[in-house]
Every structure is written in C-alpha cells, then in structure tokens.
Design an enzyme around this catalytic site. Structure first.
Site, PDB file in Angstrom:
ATOM      1  CG  LEU A 136      12.752   7.967  66.071  1.00 22.57           C
ATOM      2  CD1 LEU A 136      12.605   9.288  65.339  1.00 22.57           C
ATOM      3  CD2 LEU A 136      13.283   8.175  67.490  1.00 22.57           C
ATOM      4  N   PRO A 137       9.653   5.250  67.843  1.00 21.01           N
ATOM      5  CG  PRO A 137       9.579   5.351  70.170  1.00 21.01           C
ATOM      6  CD  PRO A 137      10.236   5.975  68.983  1.00 21.01           C
TER       7      PRO A 137
ATOM      8  CB  THR B 166       6.225   0.434  62.096  1.00 19.10           C
ATOM      9  OG1 THR B 166       7.183  -0.576  61.796  1.00 19.10           O
ATOM     10  CG2 THR B 166       4.874   0.048  61.522  1.00 19.10           C
TER      11      THR B 166
ATOM     12  CE  LYS C  19       6.253  -3.455  60.151  1.00 22.60           C
ATOM     13  NZ  LYS C  19       7.100  -4.522  60.613  1.00 22.60           N
TER      14      LYS C  19
ATOM     15  CE  LYS D  67       4.232   1.685  65.788  1.00 21.15           C
ATOM     16  NZ  LYS D  67       5.666   1.937  65.772  1.00 21.15           N
TER      17      LYS D  67
HETATM   18  P1  NAD Z   1      12.333   0.799  71.276  1.00 20.31           P
HETATM   19  O1  NAD Z   1      11.317   1.417  72.173  1.00 20.31           O
HETATM   20  O2  NAD Z   1      13.215  -0.286  71.775  1.00 20.31           O
HETATM   21  O3  NAD Z   1      13.292   1.975  70.687  1.00 20.31           O
HETATM   22  C1  NAD Z   1      12.876   3.263  70.363  1.00 20.31           C
HETATM   23  C2  NAD Z   1      13.983   4.202  70.812  1.00 20.31           C
HETATM   24  O4  NAD Z   1      13.645   5.530  70.399  1.00 20.31           O
HETATM   25  C3  NAD Z   1      14.170   4.237  72.332  1.00 20.31           C
HETATM   26  O5  NAD Z   1      15.515   3.943  72.657  1.00 20.31           O
HETATM   27  C4  NAD Z   1      13.781   5.672  72.715  1.00 20.31           C
HETATM   28  O6  NAD Z   1      14.541   6.189  73.794  1.00 20.31           O
HETATM   29  C5  NAD Z   1      14.087   6.414  71.419  1.00 20.31           C
HETATM   30  N1  NAD Z   1      13.377   7.684  71.293  1.00 20.31           N
HETATM   31  C6  NAD Z   1      12.078   7.973  71.567  1.00 20.31           C
HETATM   32  N2  NAD Z   1      11.826   9.272  71.294  1.00 20.31           N
HETATM   33  C7  NAD Z   1      12.987   9.800  70.844  1.00 20.31           C
HETATM   34  C8  NAD Z   1      13.369  11.100  70.410  1.00 20.31           C
HETATM   35  N3  NAD Z   1      12.496  12.114  70.375  1.00 20.31           N
HETATM   36  N4  NAD Z   1      14.634  11.297  70.011  1.00 20.31           N
HETATM   37  C9  NAD Z   1      15.538  10.277  70.037  1.00 20.31           C
HETATM   38  N5  NAD Z   1      15.245   9.031  70.452  1.00 20.31           N
HETATM   39  C10 NAD Z   1      13.980   8.795  70.841  1.00 20.31           C
HETATM   40  O7  NAD Z   1      11.521   0.334  69.976  1.00 20.31           O
HETATM   41  P2  NAD Z   1      12.011  -0.704  68.839  1.00 20.31           P
HETATM   42  O8  NAD Z   1      11.539  -2.062  69.184  1.00 20.31           O
HETATM   43  O9  NAD Z   1      13.452  -0.462  68.536  1.00 20.31           O
HETATM   44  O10 NAD Z   1      11.105  -0.193  67.619  1.00 20.31           O
HETATM   45  C11 NAD Z   1      11.453   0.963  66.841  1.00 20.31           C
HETATM   46  C12 NAD Z   1      10.561   0.993  65.609  1.00 20.31           C
HETATM   47  O11 NAD Z   1      10.729  -0.224  64.871  1.00 20.31           O
HETATM   48  C13 NAD Z   1       9.051   1.090  65.932  1.00 20.31           C
HETATM   49  O12 NAD Z   1       8.453   1.960  65.004  1.00 20.31           O
HETATM   50  C14 NAD Z   1       8.577  -0.348  65.770  1.00 20.31           C
HETATM   51  O13 NAD Z   1       7.204  -0.417  65.439  1.00 20.31           O
HETATM   52  C15 NAD Z   1       9.468  -0.818  64.637  1.00 20.31           C
HETATM   53  N6  NAD Z   1       9.657  -2.289  64.565  1.00 20.31           N
HETATM   54  C16 NAD Z   1       9.972  -2.992  65.693  1.00 20.31           C
HETATM   55  C17 NAD Z   1      10.172  -4.374  65.596  1.00 20.31           C
HETATM   56  C18 NAD Z   1      10.533  -5.190  66.823  1.00 20.31           C
HETATM   57  O14 NAD Z   1      10.525  -6.437  66.726  1.00 20.31           O
HETATM   58  N7  NAD Z   1      10.895  -4.580  67.941  1.00 20.31           N
HETATM   59  C19 NAD Z   1      10.056  -5.020  64.353  1.00 20.31           C
HETATM   60  C20 NAD Z   1       9.747  -4.266  63.216  1.00 20.31           C
HETATM   61  C21 NAD Z   1       9.564  -2.889  63.343  1.00 20.31           C
END
Ligand code: NAD
Length: 290
Positions: free
Chosen positions: A64-65, A93, A168, A243
């Site tokens: 999740l975000p 994260t 991390k 972030k």
């Molecule tokens: P993203 O925004 O693509 O995905 C997050 C998803 O969570 C979305 O589809 C959103 O609709 C869903 N969401 C939000 N609130 C919700 C709720 N209450 N219930 C159910 N679903 C909900 O983000 P991402 O890139 O997939 O990143 C997710 C996590 O991974 C973050 O914490 C980010 O920091 C971490 N991360 C991302 C990357 C990257 O390269 N994108 C790398 C390492 C870590």
C-alpha cells in the site's frame, strides 16, 4: 496456502501474480476496479472488500502507498476479521513507528505480523526478483520466508519489528546520496574533457564504483540499459525517492541522528520534483547538476 493480497498497484499487481504462479490461492483486493480486473486476469480471485479477501486466509500480504493507509486497513479491516493465527505481511514502505505499532496491535489481536519492505522496482516485482528485508520475531520470519520467497530472490531477516523498514530507509537514503554523487562525478568528468564511457571504464573498476554507476548509470549509452536510455521514463519516480528520503529523515530524527548528506539529498530532490520532475526517474537529477 490461501493468501489475501491487498493493494494491486504497480508493485502489488506483479507480486500477487507471482504468488499465484507459486501455486497459492490468492484473493485480491484494491480500491481500484481496474487493478482488480488486472489481478483477475493474472489468476487471482478479485474480491469487492478486504473482509472477503481475508476470510479463511492463512496469510495476508499488503502493498500500500503509506503508513496511514496501512494503519487503517489493518486496524479497521483485517484485525478481528482474518482468522486467528493468520500471518500478516506488510510489504509497503512506511515509517518505522507505524510498522512497530501495527505489529504490536496485531499481536494483541492474536496474529503474527512482519514488516517486509522491498528493494527492486516494478520490473523486479513482475519478475519475482525482489529483495525483502524483514522485521519480526524468529517464528514470524520462519513462517513469512516461504511466502516472500515466491515473490523475490532474496529474503533477509533484519531483526525485530520495524527493522525491515529501518533497513529499507537507510538503504534508500544511501542510494539517493550515491546517485547524486555519481551524477556530479559524470558531469564534472565531462566538463574536464573526459569521455563519459572512458570515465565509466575507469571508475567502474576503481574505488568510486557503486550501484548507481554500474547497474543504473544516469548517463545514456553508458553501462547496462537504464532509465537514462529511455529519456528517464519508467524506473523509480522522483516522488517515490522523495517519499523514502522523508521517511528516512523522520527515522533519523527519532533516533537522534543528523545525516547531513541525507538532508542535502532530500533538498536537491525536493527542488527537482518542484520543478515538474516528480514523475521522472530519480537519475534524471543529473540534468540539474551542471
Ligand atoms: P501504486 O500507487 O501503484 O499502488 C498502490 C495501490 O494501493 C493502488 O492500486 C491503490 O488503489 C491501492 N490502495 C490505496 N489505498 C487502498 C486501500 N485502502 N485498500 C486497498 N487498496 C488501496 O504504488 P506502488 O508503486 O505499487 O507502491 C506500493 C508500495 O511499494 C509503496 O509503499 C511504495 O513506496 C513501495 N515501493 C514502490 C517501488 C516502486 O518502484 N514503485 C519500489 C519499492 C517500494
């Protein structure tokens, strides 16, 4: 295993698909109908609520975000609804304090919980080659290891609850500093009349060598293919780096540490994002360092 997966975005979508490939029965939930439809296509059973996803689940995985959302989803929709004894794995994260509080609340409600943030981006999530750094008890780690191994190539026990997030955040602060340093070195080398490829050939086998140079070079046409070769599109968005730096500096503050280079890296990434570059790969910061 019956696994509930919550958060099927850029990262979670690929991770849930890999759990299916490993033979798990995955019930997947996201607020976005589009994300749910994609999960259904990759072999998950998309469901309309978190309650449906966690019903009868052996494990719950979330991606999740933010910490606020993790806190709400677990506090309101998972605790008391997932079967007693289920294993909870949050791979988002988030800040160290929220991760620790969530694990404590989980234990009080009869669950084992680990924080298991990842290193590796969207491509690694899809390919199942993420690195997981895990915080939690020895028992919880032993149970989490096989679930995480289905989504990654490396799973490391970092320590007690919150230690995964701490690892991390320290790692990504170092990455931000290394990337800026690498960009400065390439810019300076070029201004001093060195060809970028020649500088790469020398520095990549000398003491300045680092991952930002040899795996993710910010100069196009130099080193393995990286976002620099794609006009800095895709890759790791500057907003995500910002972030992580903000979370890292909050953790430093709580620990009574003053990381000067980390603070400066955040300032530079803040101005870079404010100039309209938030969606571009974080290595594009090289354009501002001349
Ligand atoms: P993203 O925004 O693509 O995905 C997050 C998803 O969570 C979305 O589809 C959103 O609709 C869903 N969401 C939000 N609130 C919700 C709720 N209450 N219930 C159910 N679903 C909900 O983000 P991402 O890139 O997939 O990143 C997710 C996590 O991974 C973050 O914490 C980010 O920091 C971490 N991360 C991302 C990357 C990257 O390269 N994108 C790398 C390492 C870590």
């Amino acid at each position: 295993m019956k696994i509930a997966f919550i958060g099927l975005g850029n990262m979670g979508g690929g991770m849930a698909a890999n759990l299916v490939k490993a033979g798990h029965e995955v019930r997947a939930y996201d607020l976005s109908a589009e994300a749910r439809a994609r999960a259904q296509q990759s072999g998950c059973s998309a469901v309309a609520t978190v309650a449906e996803a966690v019903e009868g689940a052996d494990a719950v995985v979330s991606m999740l975000p933010s910490g606020k959302i993790v806190d709400e989803v677990y506090g309101v929709e998972v605790f008391g609804k997932a079967p007693a004894g289920a294993l909870l794995l949050d791979c988002s994260t988030i800040d160290v304090a929220t991760a620790r509080n969530a694990a404590e609340a989980a234990e009080a409600a009869g669950y084992a919980m680990v924080d298991a943030p990842v290193s590796g981006g969207i491509a690694a999530a899809a390919a199942g080659t993420l690195t997981f750094m895990v915080g939690g008890s020895d028992d919880a780690f032993a149970r989490a290891q096989p679930v995480l191994a289905a989504m990654g190539k490396t799973v490391i026990h970092a320590g007690a609850s919150g230690a995964g997030q701490a690892a991390k955040l320290c790692n990504n602060m170092l990455l931000a500093i290394h990337m800026i340093g690498t960009c400065e070195a390439f810019t300076m080398a070029q201004k001093l009349g060195l060809d970028p490829q020649t500088f790469y050939d020398i520095s990549s086998v000398s003491s300045g060598q680092n991952w930002s140079m040899t795996s993710y070079c910010p100069v196009s046409g130099v080193g393995p293919v990286s976002p620099a070769d794609n006009n800095y599109e895709g890759g790791f968005a500057t907003t995500l780096m910002l972030k992580d730096l903000t979370l890292a500096l909050a953790a430093a503050d709580e620990a009574g540490v003053e990381p000067e280079m980390g603070k400066r890296a955040r300032e530079l990434y803040e101005s870079f994002a404010a100039a309209g570059n938030g969606g571009r790969d974080f290595s594009a910061i090289i354009e501002t360092l001349d």
